[in-house]
Design a protein around this motif. Structure first.
Motif, PDB file in Angstrom:
ATOM      1  N   ASP A  58      17.426 -17.198 -22.720  1.00 22.25           N
ATOM      2  CA  ASP A  58      17.821 -16.315 -22.076  1.00 22.25           C
ATOM      3  C   ASP A  58      17.856 -14.918 -22.699  1.00 22.25           C
ATOM      4  OD1 ASP A  58      18.371 -17.812 -19.501  1.00 22.25           O
ATOM      5  OD2 ASP A  58      20.565 -17.955 -20.276  1.00 22.25           O
ATOM      6  N   GLU A  59      18.226 -14.842 -24.030  1.00 24.02           N
ATOM      7  CA  GLU A  59      17.941 -13.687 -24.820  1.00 24.02           C
ATOM      8  C   GLU A  59      16.712 -13.253 -24.999  1.00 24.02           C
ATOM      9  OE1 GLU A  59      22.136 -14.130 -27.657  1.00 24.02           O
ATOM     10  OE2 GLU A  59      20.305 -14.496 -28.597  1.00 24.02           O
ATOM     11  N   TRP A  60      15.526 -14.112 -25.168  1.00 21.82           N
ATOM     12  CA  TRP A  60      14.402 -13.650 -25.183  1.00 21.82           C
ATOM     13  C   TRP A  60      13.965 -13.229 -23.911  1.00 21.82           C
ATOM     14  CZ3 TRP A  60      10.323 -13.391 -28.450  1.00 21.82           C
ATOM     15  CH2 TRP A  60      10.349 -13.830 -29.821  1.00 21.82           C
ATOM     16  N   ASP A  61      14.508 -13.614 -22.683  1.00 23.44           N
ATOM     17  CA  ASP A  61      14.103 -13.075 -21.454  1.00 23.44           C
ATOM     18  C   ASP A  61      14.163 -11.684 -21.300  1.00 23.44           C
ATOM     19  OD1 ASP A  61      13.140 -14.069 -18.558  1.00 23.44           O
ATOM     20  OD2 ASP A  61      14.888 -12.834 -18.175  1.00 23.44           O
ATOM     21  N   THR A  62      15.651 -11.655 -21.736  1.00 23.55           N
ATOM     22  CA  THR A  62      16.128  -9.911 -21.658  1.00 23.55           C
ATOM     23  C   THR A  62      15.400  -9.077 -22.530  1.00 23.55           C
ATOM     24  OG1 THR A  62      18.538 -10.868 -21.097  1.00 23.55           O
ATOM     25  CG2 THR A  62      18.108  -8.705 -22.174  1.00 23.55           C
ATOM     26  N   VAL A  63      14.867  -9.378 -23.755  1.00 27.62           N
ATOM     27  CA  VAL A  63      14.416  -8.677 -24.863  1.00 27.62           C
ATOM     28  C   VAL A  63      12.861  -8.401 -24.144  1.00 27.62           C
ATOM     29  CG1 VAL A  63      13.274  -8.556 -27.130  1.00 27.62           C
ATOM     30  CG2 VAL A  63      15.620  -9.322 -26.820  1.00 27.62           C
ATOM     31  N   LEU A  64      12.440  -9.431 -23.882  1.00 24.24           N
ATOM     32  CA  LEU A  64      10.963  -9.387 -23.317  1.00 24.24           C
ATOM     33  C   LEU A  64      10.682  -8.316 -22.166  1.00 24.24           C
ATOM     34  CD1 LEU A  64       9.440 -12.972 -23.896  1.00 24.24           C
ATOM     35  CD2 LEU A  64       9.177 -11.065 -25.388  1.00 24.24           C
ATOM     36  N   LYS A  65      11.792  -8.538 -21.442  1.00 24.11           N
ATOM     37  CA  LYS A  65      11.729  -7.557 -20.149  1.00 24.11           C
ATOM     38  C   LYS A  65      11.811  -5.980 -20.526  1.00 24.11           C
ATOM     39  CE  LYS A  65      13.088 -10.686 -16.751  1.00 24.11           C
ATOM     40  NZ  LYS A  65      14.073 -11.257 -15.639  1.00 24.11           N
ATOM     41  N   ALA A  66      12.790  -6.171 -21.498  1.00 20.71           N
ATOM     42  CA  ALA A  66      13.272  -4.519 -22.034  1.00 20.71           C
ATOM     43  C   ALA A  66      12.000  -3.983 -22.617  1.00 20.71           C
ATOM     44  CB  ALA A  66      14.234  -4.615 -23.186  1.00 20.71           C
ATOM     45  N   LEU A  67      11.353  -4.701 -23.480  1.00 17.14           N
ATOM     46  CA  LEU A  67      10.119  -4.394 -24.270  1.00 17.14           C
ATOM     47  C   LEU A  67       8.838  -3.955 -22.964  1.00 17.14           C
ATOM     48  CD1 LEU A  67      10.130  -6.794 -27.254  1.00 17.14           C
ATOM     49  CD2 LEU A  67      10.341  -4.233 -27.366  1.00 17.14           C
ATOM     50  N   LYS A  68       8.623  -4.799 -22.241  1.00 14.77           N
ATOM     51  CA  LYS A  68       7.558  -4.700 -21.247  1.00 14.77           C
ATOM     52  C   LYS A  68       8.085  -3.340 -20.393  1.00 14.77           C
ATOM     53  CE  LYS A  68       4.245  -5.771 -18.256  1.00 14.77           C
ATOM     54  NZ  LYS A  68       3.078  -5.695 -18.913  1.00 14.77           N
ATOM     55  N   GLU A  69       9.200  -2.948 -20.043  1.00 16.89           N
ATOM     56  CA  GLU A  69       9.573  -1.747 -19.328  1.00 16.89           C
ATOM     57  C   GLU A  69       9.285  -0.828 -20.068  1.00 16.89           C
ATOM     58  OE1 GLU A  69      13.377   0.116 -16.964  1.00 16.89           O
ATOM     59  OE2 GLU A  69      13.583  -2.005 -17.658  1.00 16.89           O
ATOM     60  N   ALA A  70       9.798  -0.749 -21.299  1.00 18.90           N
ATOM     61  CA  ALA A  70       9.732   0.543 -22.472  1.00 18.90           C
ATOM     62  C   ALA A  70       8.374   0.631 -22.861  1.00 18.90           C
ATOM     63  CB  ALA A  70      10.705   0.415 -23.424  1.00 18.90           C
ATOM     64  N   LYS A  71       7.681  -0.327 -23.226  1.00 17.07           N
ATOM     65  CA  LYS A  71       6.259  -0.310 -24.042  1.00 17.07           C
ATOM     66  C   LYS A  71       4.964  -0.770 -23.362  1.00 17.07           C
ATOM     67  CE  LYS A  71       8.586   1.612 -27.404  1.00 17.07           C
ATOM     68  NZ  LYS A  71       8.419   2.947 -27.860  1.00 17.07           N
ATOM     69  N   GLY A  72       5.294  -1.372 -22.130  1.00 17.14           N
ATOM     70  CA  GLY A  72       4.202  -1.802 -21.129  1.00 17.14           C
ATOM     71  C   GLY A  72       3.610  -3.049 -21.525  1.00 17.14           C
ATOM     72  N   VAL A  73       3.949  -3.669 -22.955  1.00 21.20           N
ATOM     73  CA  VAL A  73       3.649  -4.994 -23.280  1.00 21.20           C
ATOM     74  C   VAL A  73       4.635  -5.797 -23.696  1.00 21.20           C
ATOM     75  CG1 VAL A  73       1.242  -4.100 -24.150  1.00 21.20           C
ATOM     76  CG2 VAL A  73       3.387  -3.854 -25.903  1.00 21.20           C
ATOM     77  N   ALA A  74       4.407  -6.990 -24.157  1.00 20.14           N
ATOM     78  CA  ALA A  74       5.684  -7.960 -24.310  1.00 20.14           C
ATOM     79  C   ALA A  74       5.051  -9.129 -25.275  1.00 20.14           C
ATOM     80  CB  ALA A  74       6.334  -8.611 -23.216  1.00 20.14           C
TER      81      ALA A  74
END
Length: 518
Positions: A189-205
């Motif tokens: 679940d924490e990975w899910d949250t982090v990957l979504k935040a990185l995708k939104e901010a940086k465009g990649v995950a």
């Protein structure tokens, strides 16, 4: 007819680019103390040399043992094919070093049964005193390398300490994590949250490699699959039973997580075709925020590559779990001996000499040479510790540490040696690498790792036939399930197909081999 086959084989090898070291023709007719060795030349070493006999390590080694060696190096990436051609031709060198488990059906035990390799029991008694003594002092190593019949068939590469068995795991862009105020994730679940935040901010995950593209050790998916108390391949479950990860009900839940992330754009859409070169390029050029990689040639190399970019930083993460505080079921952890080893061929006319040549590496002096190189050049003794010099750490010719090590040691990749933990203590130079290793080591992998076992000839023939079909199909479906080209609604049909291919019989065979191992 025999001459014709040998001629055709030699022509084929030359056409494929097999490299014989310079001076081979003169050596072949030289005095009796000359052996020939077939093995792949590490890609990182090809930057500096075209053959191992050009390295300072093996110039010194040959001087010490008083035996000259001629190396035959197959073309990089064609080792398995050229090994097959050579064996089919029957004109074999004295020593062959390879991953027998991967490159010969049935592994080193079957190679000895087929006469490709020699059974070494008598040779070790008469011509390998250092190796004989070492195995007597280390019964676990001794058990691991012997066949079910109790035969020695190889001089092995053995990881000499548990710290050497963990060398890759999850890592993320620490600079981006800090910028966004994100904590290093531990649960799915924490990975899910982090990957979504990185995708939104940086465009990649998450950058992944396919099952075939990046090699098993760079397969990102299995790191997350282990959160579901399985591995992708063979493992021992919590009840002590042998299981095949891709034939379990938990596998469906694991794949569902990866499929969800893929559908949400959190996984690189090109992961099926990514190879190592593309993988590295994306990670270094801000096209990925997280991945699985090696502590040395990924994390260490990236940090060195980006040393002039103070904003670039990496952090290692523990292998994921479902529930906070749980210890990861598995993760990357090698076994002391997997099958990569040197064998003396069955038709060698110099078996005693070949055994003598290989044996020196297992002596005290040979151990230091093979792990640290030449005193006064590549290392110095400092308070009883073999410390690498600046020739390795800050090479004056601009070689990376990995490139410099390849010239002076075998500990940095593999070889017929016992790998020394003092090598890895110096190879992981940065705090990021050392911390990552500690995080990756925190697993129960040792409890669940399927060990290196041998199967009987009959078992192996049956098992190989089954698993050839099973792995092709299972790996194809791995990618299809994740990308959505196959629906997880059809997972029961997938399991039924594996059953029809004989996977349950393969599990029976693996279980029998495991029980004999125990």
């Amino acid at each position: 007819m025999i001459k014709k086959i040998i001629v055709v084989t030699v022509i084929a090898l030359l056409a494929m680019g097999t490299v014989w070291s310079e001076g081979q023709s003169e050596k072949k007719g030289a005095e009796d103390r000359t052996v020939t060795i077939w093995e792949a030349l590490q890609g990182v070493a090809t930057i500096s040399v075209s053959s191992l006999d050009e390295t300072p390590l093996y110039k010194e080694y040959q001087d010490r043992v008083g035996i000259d060696a001629t190396w035959i190096h197959p073309v990089e990436g064609q080792e398995r094919e050229q090994l097959g051609i050579m064996i089919a031709g029957g004109d074999l060198p004295d020593i062959m070093y390879t991953d027998w488990a991967a490159n010969y059906p049935g592994g080193y035990a079957k190679a000895a049964e087929d006469g490709v390799l020699s059974v070494l029991n008598d040779l070790i008694k008469t011509s390998a005193p250092y190796f004989k003594k070492l195995m007597g002092e280390n019964p676990e190593w001794d058990r691991a390398i012997k066949t079910d019949a109790g035969d020695y068939t190889v001089f092995p590469f053995i990881r000499g300490h548990e710290s050497l068995m963990v060398f890759f795991g999850p890592m993320l862009r620490a600079d981006w994590m800090n910028e966004l105020g994100l904590e290093v994730p531990e649960t799915i679940d924490e990975w899910d949250t982090v990957l979504k935040a990185l995708k939104e901010a940086k465009g990649v995950a998450l950058n992944m490699t396919s099952l075939s593209g990046g090699g098993r050790q760079l397969r990102t998916g299995p790191a997350f699959i282990s959160a579901y108390d399985i591995t992708l391949d063979w493992f021992i479950d919590k009840e002590g039973k042998v299981q095949y990860g891709q034939y379990t009900t938990a596998y469906k839940d694991a794949i569902a997580t990866l499929a969800k992330w893929y559908a949400e754009g959190l996984i690189d859409p090109e992961f099926v075709t990514n190879d190592r070169k593309v993988f590295d390029s994306k990670n270094l050029n801000n096209q990925a925020a997280a991945w699985i990689g090696y502590g040395g040639s990924t994390m260490g190399a990236y940090l060195t590559n980006k040393k002039d970019d103070p904003s670039f930083d990496l952090v290692g993460a523990k292998y994921p779990v479902l529930n906070k505080g749980d210890k990861p079921f598995s993760g990357q952890m090698d076994v002391p001996f997997r099958g990569t080893s040197a064998g003396i061929t069955g038709n060698s006319k110099k078996k005693e000499l070949a055994a003598e040549f290989l044996d020196y590496a297992y002596s005290d002096e040979g151990h230091i040479l093979m792990n640290f190189g030449i005193e006064g050049e590549s290392f110095e003794w400092v308070d009883g510790y073999p410390l690498y010099t600046d020739l390795i750490n800050n090479n004056p010719d601009g070689l990376t540490m990995a490139q410099a090590l390849c010239l002076y040691v075998r500990s940095s990749y593999s070889g017929p040696i016992i790998q020394d933990k003092r090598y890895i203590e110096q190879y992981y130079k940065t705090d990021q690498q050392k911390t990552a290793w500690e995080e990756w080591s925190y697993t129960d992998a040792a409890k669940h790792k399927y060990p290196t076992v041998t199967r009987t000839s009959a078992e192996n023939d049956e098992w190989a036939d089954i698993m050839s079909e099973v792995k092709t199909y299972a790996d194809e479906m791995y990618a299809r399930f994740i990308t959505g080209s196959a629906s997880l609604d059809d997972f029961d049909d997938y399991l039924a197909t594996l059953k029809s291919m004989g996977i349950e019989r393969a599990i029976e065979i693996q279980t029998a081999a495991y029980q004999r191992y125990l």
